[in-house]
Scaffold this motif. Structure first.
Motif, PDB file in Angstrom:
ATOM      1  N   ARG A 272       0.835  -1.208   0.000  1.00  0.00           N
ATOM      2  CA  ARG A 272       0.000   0.000   0.000  1.00  0.00           C
ATOM      3  C   ARG A 272       0.867   1.254   0.000  1.00  0.00           C
ATOM      4  O   ARG A 272       0.611   2.216  -0.745  1.00  0.00           O
ATOM      5  N   GLU A 273       1.885   1.272   0.840  1.00  0.00           N
ATOM      6  CA  GLU A 273       2.764   2.440   0.913  1.00  0.00           C
ATOM      7  C   GLU A 273       3.449   2.690  -0.423  1.00  0.00           C
ATOM      8  O   GLU A 273       3.606   3.841  -0.863  1.00  0.00           O
ATOM      9  N   ASP A 274       3.855   1.614  -1.073  1.00  0.00           N
ATOM     10  CA  ASP A 274       4.508   1.740  -2.369  1.00  0.00           C
ATOM     11  C   ASP A 274       3.570   2.349  -3.407  1.00  0.00           C
ATOM     12  O   ASP A 274       3.987   3.146  -4.238  1.00  0.00           O
ATOM     13  N   ARG A 275       2.316   1.964  -3.368  1.00  0.00           N
ATOM     14  CA  ARG A 275       1.345   2.512  -4.324  1.00  0.00           C
ATOM     15  C   ARG A 275       1.210   4.018  -4.154  1.00  0.00           C
ATOM     16  O   ARG A 275       1.157   4.764  -5.144  1.00  0.00           O
ATOM     17  N   ILE A 276       1.174   4.485  -2.917  1.00  0.00           N
ATOM     18  CA  ILE A 276       1.055   5.922  -2.670  1.00  0.00           C
ATOM     19  C   ILE A 276       2.333   6.638  -3.080  1.00  0.00           C
ATOM     20  O   ILE A 276       2.291   7.721  -3.675  1.00  0.00           O
ATOM     21  N   LEU A 277       3.491   6.036  -2.789  1.00  0.00           N
ATOM     22  CA  LEU A 277       4.768   6.618  -3.224  1.00  0.00           C
ATOM     23  C   LEU A 277       4.842   6.704  -4.746  1.00  0.00           C
ATOM     24  O   LEU A 277       5.333   7.686  -5.306  1.00  0.00           O
ATOM     25  N   GLU A 278       4.358   5.678  -5.409  1.00  0.00           N
ATOM     26  CA  GLU A 278       4.363   5.663  -6.863  1.00  0.00           C
ATOM     27  C   GLU A 278       3.506   6.799  -7.420  1.00  0.00           C
ATOM     28  O   GLU A 278       3.899   7.503  -8.346  1.00  0.00           O
ATOM     29  N   GLU A 279       2.327   6.985  -6.835  1.00  0.00           N
ATOM     30  CA  GLU A 279       1.445   8.078  -7.268  1.00  0.00           C
ATOM     31  C   GLU A 279       2.087   9.432  -6.997  1.00  0.00           C
ATOM     32  O   GLU A 279       2.000  10.352  -7.814  1.00  0.00           O
ATOM     33  N   ALA A 280       2.749   9.547  -5.853  1.00  0.00           N
ATOM     34  CA  ALA A 280       3.436  10.800  -5.522  1.00  0.00           C
ATOM     35  C   ALA A 280       4.537  11.101  -6.528  1.00  0.00           C
ATOM     36  O   ALA A 280       4.710  12.245  -6.960  1.00  0.00           O
ATOM     37  N   ALA A 281       5.273  10.078  -6.932  1.00  0.00           N
ATOM     38  CA  ALA A 281       6.355  10.276  -7.904  1.00  0.00           C
ATOM     39  C   ALA A 281       5.819  10.708  -9.257  1.00  0.00           C
ATOM     40  O   ALA A 281       6.386  11.589  -9.922  1.00  0.00           O
ATOM     41  N   VAL A 282       4.707  10.130  -9.680  1.00  0.00           N
ATOM     42  CA  VAL A 282       4.140  10.430 -10.997  1.00  0.00           C
ATOM     43  C   VAL A 282       3.504  11.811 -11.039  1.00  0.00           C
ATOM     44  O   VAL A 282       3.570  12.504 -12.057  1.00  0.00           O
ATOM     45  N   THR A 283       2.897  12.228  -9.929  1.00  0.00           N
ATOM     46  CA  THR A 283       2.145  13.493  -9.915  1.00  0.00           C
ATOM     47  C   THR A 283       2.928  14.653  -9.327  1.00  0.00           C
ATOM     48  O   THR A 283       2.370  15.735  -9.126  1.00  0.00           O
ATOM     49  N   GLY A 284       4.210  14.445  -9.039  1.00  0.00           N
ATOM     50  CA  GLY A 284       4.985  15.531  -8.455  1.00  0.00           C
ATOM     51  C   GLY A 284       4.678  15.752  -6.988  1.00  0.00           C
ATOM     52  O   GLY A 284       4.864  16.850  -6.466  1.00  0.00           O
ATOM     53  N   ALA A 285       4.209  14.722  -6.337  1.00  0.00           N
ATOM     54  CA  ALA A 285       3.909  14.764  -4.895  1.00  0.00           C
ATOM     55  C   ALA A 285       2.959  15.908  -4.556  1.00  0.00           C
ATOM     56  O   ALA A 285       3.174  16.661  -3.611  1.00  0.00           O
ATOM     57  N   GLU A 286       1.903  16.032  -5.331  1.00  0.00           N
ATOM     58  CA  GLU A 286       0.890  17.064  -5.086  1.00  0.00           C
ATOM     59  C   GLU A 286       0.046  16.657  -3.873  1.00  0.00           C
ATOM     60  O   GLU A 286      -0.694  15.664  -3.927  1.00  0.00           O
ATOM     61  N   PRO A 287       0.118  17.414  -2.776  1.00  0.00           N
ATOM     62  CA  PRO A 287      -0.554  17.003  -1.534  1.00  0.00           C
ATOM     63  C   PRO A 287      -2.067  16.829  -1.671  1.00  0.00           C
ATOM     64  O   PRO A 287      -2.614  15.824  -1.207  1.00  0.00           O
ATOM     65  N   GLN A 288      -2.739  17.785  -2.288  1.00  0.00           N
ATOM     66  CA  GLN A 288      -4.198  17.699  -2.397  1.00  0.00           C
ATOM     67  C   GLN A 288      -4.629  16.492  -3.220  1.00  0.00           C
ATOM     68  O   GLN A 288      -5.624  15.841  -2.916  1.00  0.00           O
TER      69      GLN A 288
END
Length: 197
Positions: free
Chosen positions: A130-146
């Motif tokens: 699960r953590e990896d999935r969120i990290l992956e999304e953060a990497a792809v989207t530029g870690a956009e918090p919202q």
């Protein structure tokens, strides 16, 4: 589970086919990995997921504030598991997606004792997946918090655990190590999905 067979005037027993057991376990594992590793559900959310959360008509996965489109992998994994589920327990009234021989005749969700054997031998835990999935999304989207908060229904405090890896820090070397670690976890995720397809 044992099947009672009457032969030559007396009862005999034989175990269910190991192939059947393996097929059910494989289908459950694929769907569990899809829910945790693609949609980033907590393992307790996946275990207690109601059948109504998977909407094949609309192509959506909905659970509380989570409303995700069904990707092809998750949709096929759900179709396969629910088909086997219906074959084995055609009359069950259990409202949850995942059921077992212990819960099929109740309305209770499966327990961690059901889930842990499925995940045994995998290179990552459900939490890491699960953590990896969120990290992956953060990497792809530029870690956009919202974006992360909206997609994964996480709090701003939780979001900071993931976005801090992608923002500049005074100690650049430490930041690179963090990123490399994230990339390694992501590779595990990709290999894991590839191995069960």
């Amino acid at each position: 589970m044992w099947i009672r067979i009457v032969r030559h005037g007396g009862p005999r027993r034989r175990p269910r086919s190991t192939t059947t057991v393996r097929n059910q376990a494989d289908s459950a594992l694929k769907l569990l990995i899809a829910l945790v590793g693609i949609h980033a559900l907590y393992s307790y959310q996946a275990r207690a997921l109601p059948l109504t959360a998977i909407d094949f008509t609309r192509g959506r996965l909905t659970l509380g504030d989570i409303d995700h489109p069904l990707d092809a992998f998750t949709e096929q994994a759900a179709v396969d598991y629910i088909h086997l589920r219906h074959q084995r327990w055609p009359h069950t009234r259990n409202p949850h997606v995942f059921i077992s021989s212990q819960t099929a005749h109740t309305r209770a969700p499966v327990t961690t004792g059901w889930m842990q054997p499925l995940l045994r031998g995998l290179p990552v835990t459900a939490r890491k997946l699960r953590e990896d999935r969120i990290l992956e999304e953060a990497a792809v989207t530029g870690a956009e918090p919202q974006h992360l908060c909206a997609v994964f229904n996480i709090t701003p405090e939780t979001e900071l655990r993931y976005t801090r890896f992608f923002h500049p820090r005074p100690h650049g070397q430490r930041r690179r190590i963090r990123l490399q670690h994230g990339d390694i976890v992501t590779d595990h995720h990709a290999h894991l999905l590839a191995a069960i397809m």
